[in-house]
Design a protein around this motif. Structure first.
Motif, PDB file in Angstrom:
ATOM      1  N   PRO A   1       0.820  -1.215   0.000  1.00  0.00           N
ATOM      2  CA  PRO A   1       0.000   0.000   0.000  1.00  0.00           C
ATOM      3  C   PRO A   1       0.854   1.265   0.000  1.00  0.00           C
ATOM      4  CG  PRO A   1      -0.912  -1.607   1.520  1.00  0.00           C
ATOM      5  CD  PRO A   1       0.396  -2.160   1.060  1.00  0.00           C
ATOM      6  N   GLU A   2       1.977   1.227   0.716  1.00  0.00           N
ATOM      7  CA  GLU A   2       2.858   2.396   0.762  1.00  0.00           C
ATOM      8  C   GLU A   2       3.490   2.654  -0.615  1.00  0.00           C
ATOM      9  OE1 GLU A   2       2.066   0.767   4.628  1.00  0.00           O
ATOM     10  OE2 GLU A   2       2.989  -0.194   2.868  1.00  0.00           O
ATOM     11  N   GLN A   3       3.908   1.612  -1.291  1.00  0.00           N
ATOM     12  CA  GLN A   3       4.484   1.777  -2.627  1.00  0.00           C
ATOM     13  C   GLN A   3       3.452   2.314  -3.610  1.00  0.00           C
ATOM     14  OE1 GLN A   3       5.819  -2.268  -3.024  1.00  0.00           O
ATOM     15  NE2 GLN A   3       7.983  -1.724  -2.727  1.00  0.00           N
ATOM     16  N   ARG A   4       2.258   1.806  -3.529  1.00  0.00           N
ATOM     17  CA  ARG A   4       1.210   2.258  -4.443  1.00  0.00           C
ATOM     18  C   ARG A   4       0.890   3.731  -4.203  1.00  0.00           C
ATOM     19  NH1 ARG A   4      -3.552  -0.038  -3.781  1.00  0.00           N
ATOM     20  NH2 ARG A   4      -4.166  -0.391  -5.979  1.00  0.00           N
ATOM     21  N   GLU A   5       0.797   4.143  -2.953  1.00  0.00           N
ATOM     22  CA  GLU A   5       0.504   5.539  -2.635  1.00  0.00           C
ATOM     23  C   GLU A   5       1.663   6.456  -3.024  1.00  0.00           C
ATOM     24  OE1 GLU A   5      -2.082   7.103  -1.628  1.00  0.00           O
ATOM     25  OE2 GLU A   5      -3.444   5.479  -1.021  1.00  0.00           O
ATOM     26  N   ARG A   6       2.877   5.966  -2.875  1.00  0.00           N
ATOM     27  CA  ARG A   6       4.051   6.806  -3.163  1.00  0.00           C
ATOM     28  C   ARG A   6       4.276   7.003  -4.653  1.00  0.00           C
ATOM     29  NH1 ARG A   6      10.365   5.462  -1.466  1.00  0.00           N
ATOM     30  NH2 ARG A   6      11.286   7.332  -2.444  1.00  0.00           N
ATOM     31  N   TRP A   7       4.151   5.929  -5.430  1.00  0.00           N
ATOM     32  CA  TRP A   7       4.598   5.986  -6.817  1.00  0.00           C
ATOM     33  C   TRP A   7       3.485   6.191  -7.842  1.00  0.00           C
ATOM     34  CZ3 TRP A   7       9.446   6.885  -6.599  1.00  0.00           C
ATOM     35  CH2 TRP A   7      10.291   6.231  -5.699  1.00  0.00           C
ATOM     36  N   LEU A   8       2.308   5.620  -7.641  1.00  0.00           N
ATOM     37  CA  LEU A   8       1.299   5.631  -8.705  1.00  0.00           C
ATOM     38  C   LEU A   8       0.758   7.027  -9.038  1.00  0.00           C
ATOM     39  CD1 LEU A   8      -0.712   2.347  -8.020  1.00  0.00           C
ATOM     40  CD2 LEU A   8       0.977   2.787  -9.812  1.00  0.00           C
ATOM     41  N   PRO A   9       0.400   7.871  -8.065  1.00  0.00           N
ATOM     42  CA  PRO A   9      -0.147   9.175  -8.452  1.00  0.00           C
ATOM     43  C   PRO A   9       0.786  10.016  -9.327  1.00  0.00           C
ATOM     44  CG  PRO A   9      -0.731   8.691  -6.192  1.00  0.00           C
ATOM     45  CD  PRO A   9       0.256   7.640  -6.610  1.00  0.00           C
ATOM     46  N   PRO A  10       2.080  10.176  -8.968  1.00  0.00           N
ATOM     47  CA  PRO A  10       2.935  10.975  -9.860  1.00  0.00           C
ATOM     48  C   PRO A  10       3.203  10.300 -11.197  1.00  0.00           C
ATOM     49  CG  PRO A  10       4.236  10.061  -8.053  1.00  0.00           C
ATOM     50  CD  PRO A  10       2.797   9.798  -7.731  1.00  0.00           C
ATOM     51  N   MET A  11       3.155   8.977 -11.243  1.00  0.00           N
ATOM     52  CA  MET A  11       3.333   8.293 -12.528  1.00  0.00           C
ATOM     53  C   MET A  11       2.103   8.493 -13.416  1.00  0.00           C
ATOM     54  SD  MET A  11       5.228   4.761 -11.348  1.00  0.00           S
ATOM     55  CE  MET A  11       5.749   4.240 -13.000  1.00  0.00           C
ATOM     56  N   ALA A  12       0.923   8.424 -12.834  1.00  0.00           N
ATOM     57  CA  ALA A  12      -0.297   8.647 -13.605  1.00  0.00           C
ATOM     58  C   ALA A  12      -0.366  10.076 -14.128  1.00  0.00           C
ATOM     59  CB  ALA A  12      -1.526   8.352 -12.740  1.00  0.00           C
ATOM     60  N   ALA A  13       0.239  10.998 -13.411  1.00  0.00           N
ATOM     61  CA  ALA A  13       0.251  12.400 -13.832  1.00  0.00           C
ATOM     62  C   ALA A  13       1.350  12.697 -14.838  1.00  0.00           C
ATOM     63  CB  ALA A  13       0.414  13.295 -12.610  1.00  0.00           C
ATOM     64  N   GLY A  14       2.229  11.738 -15.088  1.00  0.00           N
ATOM     65  CA  GLY A  14       3.338  11.978 -15.998  1.00  0.00           C
ATOM     66  C   GLY A  14       4.452  12.803 -15.382  1.00  0.00           C
ATOM     67  N   GLU A  15       4.414  12.968 -14.079  1.00  0.00           N
ATOM     68  CA  GLU A  15       5.457  13.733 -13.383  1.00  0.00           C
ATOM     69  C   GLU A  15       6.666  12.870 -13.068  1.00  0.00           C
ATOM     70  OE1 GLU A  15       3.327  14.974  -9.971  1.00  0.00           O
ATOM     71  OE2 GLU A  15       2.031  16.394 -11.062  1.00  0.00           O
ATOM     72  N   LEU A  16       6.471  11.576 -13.069  1.00  0.00           N
ATOM     73  CA  LEU A  16       7.525  10.628 -12.754  1.00  0.00           C
ATOM     74  C   LEU A  16       7.455   9.506 -13.775  1.00  0.00           C
ATOM     75  CD1 LEU A  16       8.426   9.365  -9.218  1.00  0.00           C
ATOM     76  CD2 LEU A  16       8.108   7.718 -11.067  1.00  0.00           C
ATOM     77  N   ILE A  17       8.592   9.127 -14.342  1.00  0.00           N
ATOM     78  CA  ILE A  17       8.634   8.131 -15.411  1.00  0.00           C
ATOM     79  C   ILE A  17       9.213   6.830 -14.873  1.00  0.00           C
ATOM     80  CG2 ILE A  17       9.552   7.574 -17.696  1.00  0.00           C
ATOM     81  CD1 ILE A  17       9.682  10.525 -18.284  1.00  0.00           C
ATOM     82  N   GLY A  18       8.614   5.722 -15.303  1.00  0.00           N
ATOM     83  CA  GLY A  18       9.100   4.408 -14.909  1.00  0.00           C
ATOM     84  C   GLY A  18       9.523   3.586 -16.104  1.00  0.00           C
ATOM     85  N   CYS A  19      10.359   2.589 -15.854  1.00  0.00           N
ATOM     86  CA  CYS A  19      10.715   1.620 -16.877  1.00  0.00           C
ATOM     87  C   CYS A  19      10.629   0.228 -16.264  1.00  0.00           C
ATOM     88  CB  CYS A  19      12.098   1.897 -17.470  1.00  0.00           C
ATOM     89  SG  CYS A  19      13.492   1.701 -16.329  1.00  0.00           S
ATOM     90  N   PHE A  20      10.824  -0.795 -17.082  1.00  0.00           N
ATOM     91  CA  PHE A  20      10.545  -2.175 -16.686  1.00  0.00           C
ATOM     92  C   PHE A  20      11.697  -3.043 -17.163  1.00  0.00           C
ATOM     93  CE2 PHE A  20       8.464  -6.321 -17.340  1.00  0.00           C
ATOM     94  CZ  PHE A  20       7.664  -6.453 -16.214  1.00  0.00           C
TER      95      PHE A  20
END
Length: 390
Positions: free
Chosen positions: A112-131
């Motif tokens: 839950p902490e990871q989801r709250e920390r990372w998902l909102p800024p990623m959905a906003a395009g403020e933070l980029i992820g790779c795989f």
């Protein structure tokens, strides 16, 4: 007004909100992407500033229901992927890497902490992820990965290498899959961590509007909370790959449709021997054959999306769409290029750009051979993934 080119009236199978969403994404791509994409492709330019706009439009992690995510249905996600790839496969790939791979890993397997920390800024395009799954010596067989994560007190140390990792050179975090004493696990790795490095793979002949890279993990130290607690074994990365493959089957039909529409308009306007090219029987045969594959492929994607929304989609059903639709889309784009003659070799017209991009799409998230064997196993009950296994 019905689309006269939609001979099966596939639009009639969509709900009103689904059509409105599709049209909204199409307007966005027409205004913001299509006018520039030929230049981006020629210069191998990744439009980094497009990410926040994609976020504002609700296109990043659009099918996820985690914190800050749009929570759209599978068919809506597919329709958006189709419109994005009608503009360019590289742009759709950016959305797929961010949403279907990196964000899906966090949403499905994160705390839950990871989801709250990372998902909102990623959905906003403020933070980029790779795989980071594929490796120099482990592409179609991820079970052969050599990257390892060693326990280190309350944390971990990562060693290894990954290859063909989309967005790695611009990402803020990387989802890295590695071997541990307990099996294959996933980790959220901030890319600023010492020991993490990414180098662009250049020059490329396709997907030139996005970035792919080699990644080196040289003693990357992580705290214990970097581990994705819900992922153990290859089920984790395969779940994410299925999300990406699902979007691909829709996207490929978008590229094919754009190539076909270009060929239809061109042959209607271009005159040879005193008559439009579209008046020749051989031209009409090509146009009809292309249209048939686009309509059939779109119907496959739509049926798959309905199954996904109903929670009844099986792994091998995704392989049907990925294998068929990408393979047929390449042929549509190549055929469309022939109808443009020599002009089809220029960047002014998109069919050859689409075909080149789709060669990369055909390879990633499972080659034709891998999806054929997935389907062969489903039909016969016999796995044939290793030499001489059958």
């Amino acid at each position: 007004m019905p689309d006269p080119h939609d001979l099966l009236d596939l639009d009639g199978l969509l709900s009103g909100p689904e059509r409105e969403w599709r049209d909204e994404v199409r307007r966005f791509t027409t205004e913001r992407i299509t006018p520039h994409v030929a230049d981006w492709f020629e210069r191998a330019h990744f439009p980094r500033d497009l990410l926040p706009e994609l976020g504002r439009r609700g296109l990043l992690g659009m099918h996820l229901h985690g914190p800050g995510c749009p929570g759209r249905g599978a068919v809506e996600y597919g329709l958006a992927a189709m419109e994005l790839e009608a503009a360019d496969s590289g742009i759709r790939t950016v959305v797929s890497v961010q949403g279907s791979l990196a964000m899906t890993a966090i949403d499905r397997f994160g705390s839950p902490e990871q989801r709250e920390r990372w998902l909102p800024p990623m959905a906003a395009g403020e933070l980029i992820g790779c795989f980071g799954l594929t490796e120099p010596e482990a592409g179609s067989d991820p079970s052969g990965m050599r990257t390892r994560a060693e326990p280190d007190g309350d944390g971990w140390v990562l060693h290894g290498a990954k290859r063909w990792i989309g967005l790695a050179t611009v990402a803020d975090i990387a989802i890295i899959w590695a071997r541990t004493p307990d099996g294959i696990r996933g980790f959220v790795v901030p890319t600023a961590t010492p020991g993490f490095s990414a180098t662009p793979i250049e020059p490329k002949l396709g997907l030139r509007t996005s970035v792919q890279a080699d990644v080196v993990l040289d003693g990357v130290r992580l705290t214990g909370d970097a581990l994705l607690p819900g992922a153990l074994g290859l089920r984790g990365p395969f779940t994410c790959l299925d999300e990406a493959r699902y979007g691909i089957m829709w996207g490929a039909m978008g590229a094919a449709r754009d190539a076909w529409e270009t060929a239809l308009a061109y042959t209607g306007a271009r005159r040879q021997f005193g008559t439009p090219l579209a008046a020749f029987q051989l031209t009409q045969q090509k146009l009809v054959d292309m249209m048939l594959e686009i309509q059939k492929g779109t119907l496959v994607a739509l049926r798959t999306g309905r199954l996904k929304d109903a929670g009844r989609l099986r792994h091998e059903q995704i392989s049907i769409g990925k294998l068929n639709n990408v393979r047929e889309a390449i042929e549509v784009c190549r055929t469309a290029r022939t109808l443009l003659g020599g002009n089809g070799m220029t960047a002014e017209y998109p069919p050859l750009r689409h075909a080149t991009n789709l060669e990369a799409v055909r390879t990633y998230e499972g080659t034709d051979e891998i999806h054929t064997l997935i389907l062969g196993r489903a039909l016969t009950g016999i796995p044939a993934f290793t030499a001489g296994s059958s």
